[in-house]
Design an enzyme around this catalytic site. Structure first.
Site, mmCIF file in Angstrom:
data_model
loop_
_atom_site.group_PDB
_atom_site.id
_atom_site.type_symbol
_atom_site.label_atom_id
_atom_site.label_comp_id
_atom_site.label_asym_id
_atom_site.label_seq_id
_atom_site.Cartn_x
_atom_site.Cartn_y
_atom_site.Cartn_z
ATOM 1 N N CYS A 122 -3.682 2.722 -5.314
ATOM 2 C CA CYS A 122 -2.678 2.130 -4.414
ATOM 3 C C CYS A 122 -2.170 0.913 -4.654
ATOM 4 C CB CYS A 122 -3.494 2.140 -3.099
ATOM 5 S SG CYS A 122 -2.534 1.522 -1.665
ATOM 6 N N HIS A 146 0.837 -1.120 0.060
ATOM 7 C CA HIS A 146 0.162 0.112 0.036
ATOM 8 C C HIS A 146 0.886 1.253 -0.181
ATOM 9 C CE1 HIS A 146 -3.630 -2.131 1.366
ATOM 10 N NE2 HIS A 146 -2.734 -3.041 1.900
ATOM 11 N N HIS A 181 -2.484 -3.141 -3.454
ATOM 12 C CA HIS A 181 -3.803 -2.981 -3.012
ATOM 13 C C HIS A 181 -4.789 -3.114 -4.523
ATOM 14 C CE1 HIS A 181 -6.876 -0.624 -0.501
ATOM 15 N NE2 HIS A 181 -7.558 -1.536 -1.007
ATOM 16 N N LYS A 208 -8.846 1.655 -6.293
ATOM 17 C CA LYS A 208 -7.808 2.319 -5.900
ATOM 18 C C LYS A 208 -6.640 2.333 -6.671
ATOM 19 C CE LYS A 208 -9.034 2.944 -1.078
ATOM 20 N NZ LYS A 208 -8.728 2.895 0.338
ATOM 21 N N TYR A 243 -2.229 -1.592 9.039
ATOM 22 C CA TYR A 243 -1.182 -2.221 8.387
ATOM 23 C C TYR A 243 -0.134 -3.089 9.406
ATOM 24 C CZ TYR A 243 -2.348 1.197 4.949
ATOM 25 O OH TYR A 243 -3.273 2.123 4.293
#
Length: 149
Positions: free
Chosen positions: A137, A10, A115, A135, A39
């Site tokens: 990410c 991420h 991600h 996303k 995380y």
């Protein structure tokens, strides 16, 4: 022991050059109502690796996959204007590679991916394509970059 199928990379969605730490993310996540940082690891701009949640704990970093994954976040992911960008410093690149190799040693059957790679395959062709990303990410192709680890 959890059955780890994925190691998910991420970005913190913070602007490049702005230094944040695991304690900052912990505060942001608590403010969102979570128990603690979602995380398992955070990689700072200088390459220092900070621990978040214990690996034995289920993370809170990618809906639908937390139970079977380890979450690794690097600080950055946005340019100075707030647009998605791979902002990893040389130190972060080295530290991420070292950390991911260590995790892959502990979880040899786990797949390293970003991600974005866990977005739904909306057109059903078996490939998560950029237009399907929920996303962007981590703002680079982690799945391809780390496929040989």
């Amino acid at each position: 022991m959890r059955n780890i199928k994925h190691i998910v990379v991420h970005a913190s969605a913070t602007r490049e050059g702005k230094n944040f730490h695991a304690k900052d993310i912990d505060n942001w996540h608590k403010h969102r109502g979570w128990r603690c940082i979602g995380y398992h690891y955070v990689v700072n701009l200088d390459g220092k690796i900070e621990k978040g949640r214990l690996e034995s704990e289920i993370g809170a970093h990618v809906r639908g996959y937390n139970r079977e994954s380890i979450g690794v976040c690097y600080i950055g992911g946005l340019d100075v204007n707030g647009v998605a960008k791979d902002t990893r410093t040389p130190q972060q690149k080295v530290a991420l590679s070292i950390l991911l190799k260590e995790l892959k040693t502990r979880y040899p059957s786990a797949t390293i991916l970003g991600h974005r790679d866990l977005s739904p395959d909306r057109n059903g062709n078996g490939v998560i394509e950029p237009f399907e990303f929920l996303k962007v990410c981590p703002c680079f192709d982690a799945k391809n970059e780390y496929k040989t680890l």
